[in-house]
Design a protein around this motif. Structure first.
Motif, mmCIF file in Angstrom:
data_model
loop_
_atom_site.group_PDB
_atom_site.id
_atom_site.type_symbol
_atom_site.label_atom_id
_atom_site.label_comp_id
_atom_site.label_asym_id
_atom_site.label_seq_id
_atom_site.Cartn_x
_atom_site.Cartn_y
_atom_site.Cartn_z
ATOM 1 N N CYS A 161 0.427 -10.346 -4.779
ATOM 2 C CA CYS A 161 0.634 -9.501 -3.358
ATOM 3 C C CYS A 161 -0.707 -8.624 -3.368
ATOM 4 O O CYS A 161 -0.723 -8.114 -2.245
ATOM 5 C CB CYS A 161 1.928 -9.124 -3.012
ATOM 6 N N GLY A 162 -1.104 -8.313 -4.612
ATOM 7 C CA GLY A 162 -1.884 -6.820 -4.753
ATOM 8 C C GLY A 162 -1.679 -5.570 -3.159
ATOM 9 O O GLY A 162 -0.461 -5.381 -4.716
ATOM 10 N N GLY A 163 -2.223 -5.232 -3.077
ATOM 11 C CA GLY A 163 -1.352 -4.094 -2.323
ATOM 12 C C GLY A 163 -0.362 -4.038 -1.363
ATOM 13 O O GLY A 163 -0.724 -3.142 -0.998
ATOM 14 N N GLY A 164 -0.174 -5.469 -0.947
ATOM 15 C CA GLY A 164 1.032 -5.610 -0.120
ATOM 16 C C GLY A 164 1.188 -5.409 1.156
ATOM 17 O O GLY A 164 1.489 -5.208 1.780
ATOM 18 N N ALA A 165 -0.889 -5.753 1.068
ATOM 19 C CA ALA A 165 -0.544 -5.750 3.011
ATOM 20 C C ALA A 165 0.320 -6.661 3.902
ATOM 21 O O ALA A 165 0.546 -6.016 4.813
ATOM 22 C CB ALA A 165 -2.387 -6.030 2.896
ATOM 23 N N TRP A 166 0.501 -8.018 3.897
ATOM 24 C CA TRP A 166 0.891 -8.886 4.034
ATOM 25 C C TRP A 166 2.604 -8.515 4.436
ATOM 26 O O TRP A 166 3.369 -8.318 5.299
ATOM 27 C CB TRP A 166 1.016 -9.740 3.675
ATOM 28 N N GLU B 216 1.037 0.322 -7.512
ATOM 29 C CA GLU B 216 1.040 1.501 -7.019
ATOM 30 C C GLU B 216 0.397 1.988 -5.425
ATOM 31 O O GLU B 216 1.494 2.683 -4.636
ATOM 32 C CB GLU B 216 0.779 2.811 -8.191
ATOM 33 N N ASP B 217 -0.263 1.618 -5.211
ATOM 34 C CA ASP B 217 -0.631 1.664 -3.951
ATOM 35 C C ASP B 217 0.118 1.500 -2.624
ATOM 36 O O ASP B 217 0.415 1.748 -2.384
ATOM 37 C CB ASP B 217 -2.247 0.781 -3.184
ATOM 38 N N ALA B 218 0.768 0.219 -2.626
ATOM 39 C CA ALA B 218 1.431 -0.579 -2.056
ATOM 40 C C ALA B 218 3.241 -0.030 -1.875
ATOM 41 O O ALA B 218 3.748 0.149 -1.216
ATOM 42 C CB ALA B 218 2.322 -1.972 -2.523
ATOM 43 N N ARG B 219 3.030 0.840 -3.734
ATOM 44 C CA ARG B 219 4.721 1.670 -3.073
ATOM 45 C C ARG B 219 4.041 2.593 -2.345
ATOM 46 O O ARG B 219 4.883 3.781 -1.316
ATOM 47 C CB ARG B 219 4.859 2.133 -4.376
ATOM 48 N N ARG B 220 3.331 3.515 -2.234
ATOM 49 C CA ARG B 220 3.123 5.187 -1.742
ATOM 50 C C ARG B 220 2.831 4.371 -0.345
ATOM 51 O O ARG B 220 3.287 5.148 0.116
ATOM 52 C CB ARG B 220 1.928 5.207 -2.223
ATOM 53 N N GLU B 221 2.192 3.246 0.158
ATOM 54 C CA GLU B 221 2.382 3.018 1.468
ATOM 55 C C GLU B 221 3.621 2.693 2.316
ATOM 56 O O GLU B 221 4.100 3.097 3.627
ATOM 57 C CB GLU B 221 0.962 1.697 1.206
ATOM 58 N N ALA B 222 4.736 1.457 1.047
ATOM 59 C CA ALA B 222 6.033 1.910 1.785
ATOM 60 C C ALA B 222 6.760 3.110 2.014
ATOM 61 O O ALA B 222 6.747 3.325 2.926
ATOM 62 C CB ALA B 222 6.477 0.720 0.573
ATOM 63 N N VAL B 223 6.730 4.036 0.877
ATOM 64 C CA VAL B 223 7.094 5.384 1.542
ATOM 65 C C VAL B 223 6.163 6.399 2.160
ATOM 66 O O VAL B 223 7.245 6.314 3.493
ATOM 67 C CB VAL B 223 6.874 6.023 0.081
ATOM 68 N N ARG B 224 5.328 6.096 2.823
ATOM 69 C CA ARG B 224 4.580 6.480 4.091
ATOM 70 C C ARG B 224 5.285 5.839 5.434
ATOM 71 O O ARG B 224 5.283 6.182 6.174
ATOM 72 C CB ARG B 224 3.008 6.343 3.632
ATOM 73 N N LEU B 225 4.979 4.055 4.994
ATOM 74 C CA LEU B 225 5.506 3.941 6.610
ATOM 75 C C LEU B 225 7.501 3.848 6.271
ATOM 76 O O LEU B 225 7.804 3.088 8.034
ATOM 77 C CB LEU B 225 5.586 2.205 6.067
ATOM 78 N N GLY B 226 7.714 4.217 5.121
ATOM 79 C CA GLY B 226 9.618 4.001 5.986
ATOM 80 C C GLY B 226 10.350 2.604 5.066
ATOM 81 O O GLY B 226 11.021 2.824 6.211
ATOM 82 N N VAL B 227 9.085 1.630 4.417
ATOM 83 C CA VAL B 227 10.132 0.883 4.649
ATOM 84 C C VAL B 227 10.363 0.391 3.211
ATOM 85 O O VAL B 227 10.893 -0.502 2.515
ATOM 86 C CB VAL B 227 9.396 -0.201 4.836
ATOM 87 N N ASP B 228 10.033 1.048 2.363
ATOM 88 C CA ASP B 228 10.155 1.469 0.393
ATOM 89 C C ASP B 228 12.388 1.060 0.527
ATOM 90 O O ASP B 228 12.429 0.291 -0.217
ATOM 91 C CB ASP B 228 9.941 2.674 -0.006
#
Length: 246
Positions: free
Chosen positions: A45-50, A74-86
């Motif tokens: 998944c890399g940075g989890g973009a999909w 870790e980048d994916a986790r931070r972005e998930a928190v920012r988007l509220g989908v974590d």
């Protein structure tokens, strides 16, 4: 910088690590998630973009991603928190080949990461192990849209085939395509310009950085391989598949 760091930097300004535009990504996800409440797995998944796009655009979807890059995750986790989908996302730092889960998935994705399994067909075999009955696989891989030159074959590898041959191989392996997309010239060019332009800009903006010359030279080399090599014949196909016998 190592190749992982170069890849992270190069893809900063592109929606996913494949030659697909924003609208295409959303459309493919809608086609692969017909109910809108599926359980999704991304192998590599890399940075989890999909996964992040799937979670943001489909509020009932749950997702898991697997990758060997701790920094990408870790980048994916931070972005998930920012988007509220974590709360609907689980990430696993391990080899995709070694991953196992106590449940099956309605959609298994591997777009642009088939090299992790040794090619397209081995990727589909790996995906089959995780797929729930009636589920879908979304896989993306390079294809030839013209006759490749010896240089293009050297750059992109010998397993790549044209679209018809690629689909024939997939069907022979027990899969039925239910949707697909071949990247347009604009998507292909936008992807290459974004990658090598981002690296070149970073090098120009950081002339005193110890990695500046390496990044500049890497961008120039890859841009040259694209413009003088594989641009004329290479493309990218993303397929949505179901098992022919479920």
């Amino acid at each position: 910088m190592n190749r992982e760091q170069l890849s992270q930097l190069a893809h900063t300004h592109h929606p996913v690590k494949s030659p697909l535009g924003d609208d295409t990504v959303s459309r493919l996800l809608a086609q692969a998630l017909p109910r809108g409440d599926e359980r999704v797995l991304d192998l590599g998944c890399g940075g989890g973009a999909w996964l992040l796009r799937a979670l943001a655009e489909h509020p009932k979807v749950r997702a898991e991603g697997v990758d060997i890059s701790a920094s990408d995750l870790e980048d994916a986790r931070r972005e998930a928190v920012r988007l509220g989908v974590d709360g609907r996302l689980a990430l696993h730092c391990r080899s995709a080949e070694e991953f196992s889960a106590p449940h099956r998935f309605d959609l298994v994705m591997c777009v642009g990461s088939t090299h992790a399994f040794g090619g397209l067909l081995p990727t589909l075999e790996a995906a089959r192990e995780h797929l729930a009955p009636g589920g879908r696989v979304m896989v993306g891989d390079g294809i030839w849209e013209g006759e490749p030159s010896p240089l293009e074959l050297e750059i992109m590898g010998g397993e790549t085939a044209d679209l018809a041959t690629t689909v024939d191989r997939v069907v022979a392996a027990g899969w039925t395509p239910v949707q697909g997309h071949v990247s347009t010239r604009r998507e292909l060019d936008d992807y290459e310009w974004a990658n090598w332009g981002t690296l070149a800009s970073w090098a120009l903006d950081h002339p005193d950085h110890p990695d500046s010359a390496q990044v500049r030279d890497f961008a120039a080399t890859r841009r040259g391989e694209w413009l003088h090599g594989y641009r004329a014949a290479w493309s990218f196909a993303t397929l949505v598949l179901r098992r022919t016998e479920d």
